[in-house]
Design a protein around this motif. Structure first.
Motif, PDB file in Angstrom:
ATOM      1  N   TYR A  92       0.948  -1.235   0.034  1.00 24.65           N
ATOM      2  CA  TYR A  92       0.083   0.025  -0.021  1.00 24.65           C
ATOM      3  C   TYR A  92       1.084   1.248   0.151  1.00 24.65           C
ATOM      4  O   TYR A  92       1.112   1.771   1.073  1.00 24.65           O
ATOM      5  CB  TYR A  92      -0.924  -0.061   1.161  1.00 24.65           C
ATOM      6  CG  TYR A  92      -1.922   1.174   1.343  1.00 24.65           C
ATOM      7  CD1 TYR A  92      -2.465   1.587   0.300  1.00 24.65           C
ATOM      8  CD2 TYR A  92      -2.115   1.716   2.381  1.00 24.65           C
ATOM      9  CE1 TYR A  92      -3.568   2.544   0.110  1.00 24.65           C
ATOM     10  CE2 TYR A  92      -3.100   2.848   2.519  1.00 24.65           C
ATOM     11  CZ  TYR A  92      -3.806   3.250   1.245  1.00 24.65           C
ATOM     12  OH  TYR A  92      -4.651   4.230   1.507  1.00 24.65           O
ATOM     13  N   PRO A 141      -7.252  -0.418   3.062  1.00 25.04           N
ATOM     14  CA  PRO A 141      -7.771  -1.835   3.312  1.00 25.04           C
ATOM     15  C   PRO A 141      -8.599  -2.595   2.493  1.00 25.04           C
ATOM     16  O   PRO A 141      -8.381  -3.797   2.046  1.00 25.04           O
ATOM     17  CB  PRO A 141      -8.351  -1.915   4.681  1.00 25.04           C
ATOM     18  CG  PRO A 141      -7.627  -0.692   5.461  1.00 25.04           C
ATOM     19  CD  PRO A 141      -7.414   0.270   4.382  1.00 25.04           C
ATOM     20  N   ARG A 158      -6.728  -3.253  -0.813  1.00 31.15           N
ATOM     21  CA  ARG A 158      -5.685  -4.486  -0.768  1.00 31.15           C
ATOM     22  C   ARG A 158      -6.166  -5.589  -0.144  1.00 31.15           C
ATOM     23  O   ARG A 158      -5.568  -6.584   0.113  1.00 31.15           O
ATOM     24  CB  ARG A 158      -4.446  -4.061   0.161  1.00 31.15           C
ATOM     25  CG  ARG A 158      -4.623  -3.684   1.620  1.00 31.15           C
ATOM     26  CD  ARG A 158      -3.238  -3.393   2.490  1.00 31.15           C
ATOM     27  NE  ARG A 158      -3.408  -3.013   3.709  1.00 31.15           N
ATOM     28  CZ  ARG A 158      -3.553  -1.804   4.252  1.00 31.15           C
ATOM     29  NH1 ARG A 158      -3.396  -1.045   3.480  1.00 31.15           N
ATOM     30  NH2 ARG A 158      -3.533  -1.648   5.600  1.00 31.15           N
ATOM     31  N   CYS A 159      -7.612  -5.513  -0.250  1.00 29.31           N
ATOM     32  CA  CYS A 159      -8.234  -6.699   0.469  1.00 29.31           C
ATOM     33  C   CYS A 159      -7.876  -8.145  -0.331  1.00 29.31           C
ATOM     34  O   CYS A 159      -7.963  -7.894  -1.632  1.00 29.31           O
ATOM     35  CB  CYS A 159      -9.676  -6.456   0.495  1.00 29.31           C
ATOM     36  SG  CYS A 159     -10.861  -7.875   1.251  1.00 29.31           S
TER      37      CYS A 159
END
Length: 213
Positions: free
Chosen positions: A134, A185, A188-189
């Motif tokens: 990230y 989040p 990038r899940c």
């Protein structure tokens, strides 16, 4: 023209703080209402004439809401302004430090969040999307969702305030889908795809545009 070295994490946190303010909640409340509550026939303009079997004196008498209100609602329902034809710097530009693009901000007008998001979408489409790690971008120049918002700003599309508001609209769209966390989040899940990211931005553009932003 120097710009603050804002990171995707900082943008993410600022967007959530803005989204959670009372003022922002007043903005997003009722964003999807594009028509007024129906008026009972007995109280609508020209109702007495129609009930008596007479023709209305003017076509406006047939409307249940004022003409200016109809116009305003139609304008709010228009799609987001498409980005002007201004190509991105190319693949080399994707991997260069963003500070080297700062000259492109000179003389650029302010844009609405929906338009800024459209430029972010163009960046993800042409330069690529990434979800790990990230950061603003990976070695190939691909961006995460927040990274695309920041890059659009650094290329001259919108102020930092516009970036925050665009991020807040993204948060609003995620909240409507049941996601209670930050944008990062979500980005990038595991199992997330570039198509998911583009679909999120498309839905957010429509949401912001229908609210007049």
């Amino acid at each position: 023209m120097p710009t603050p070295a804002l990171t995707p994490d900082q943008l993410d946190a600022q967007a959530v703080r803005l989204h959670d303010t009372e003022a922002w909640q007043q903005i997003v409340t009722g964003w999807d209402l594009t028509a007024a509550e129906p008026v009972p026939p007995s109280s609508s303009p020209g109702a007495a004439d129609r009930q008596a079997g007479r023709q209305p004196a003017d076509w406006r008498d047939l409307l249940s809401v004022p003409v200016d209100q109809l116009i305003a609602e139609s304008v709010r329902a228009l799609p987001a302004t498409a980005p002007r034809e201004r190509p991105l710097p190319g693949r080399l530009g994707a991997i260069l430090p963003d500070r080297l693009h700062s000259w492109r901000r000179i003389g650029q007008p302010e844009v609405q969040p929906s338009t800024h998001l459209a430029y972010a979408r163009q960046i993800l489409t042409e330069w690529g999307w990434q979800n790990t790690p990230y950061r603003l971008r990976n070695a190939r120049g691909a961006r995460c969702v927040c990274g695309a918002l920041l890059t659009a700003h650094r290329l001259g599309y919108g102020s930092l305030d516009t970036v925050d508001r665009a991020g807040a609209w993204l948060v609003a769209e995620l909240r409507s889908r049941g996601w209670t966390g930050l944008i990062g989040p979500w980005n990038r899940c595991p199992g997330r795809t570039a198509e998911d990211a583009l679909a999120l931005i498309d839905a957010t553009i429509a949401r912001a545009a229908r609210a007049g932003q």
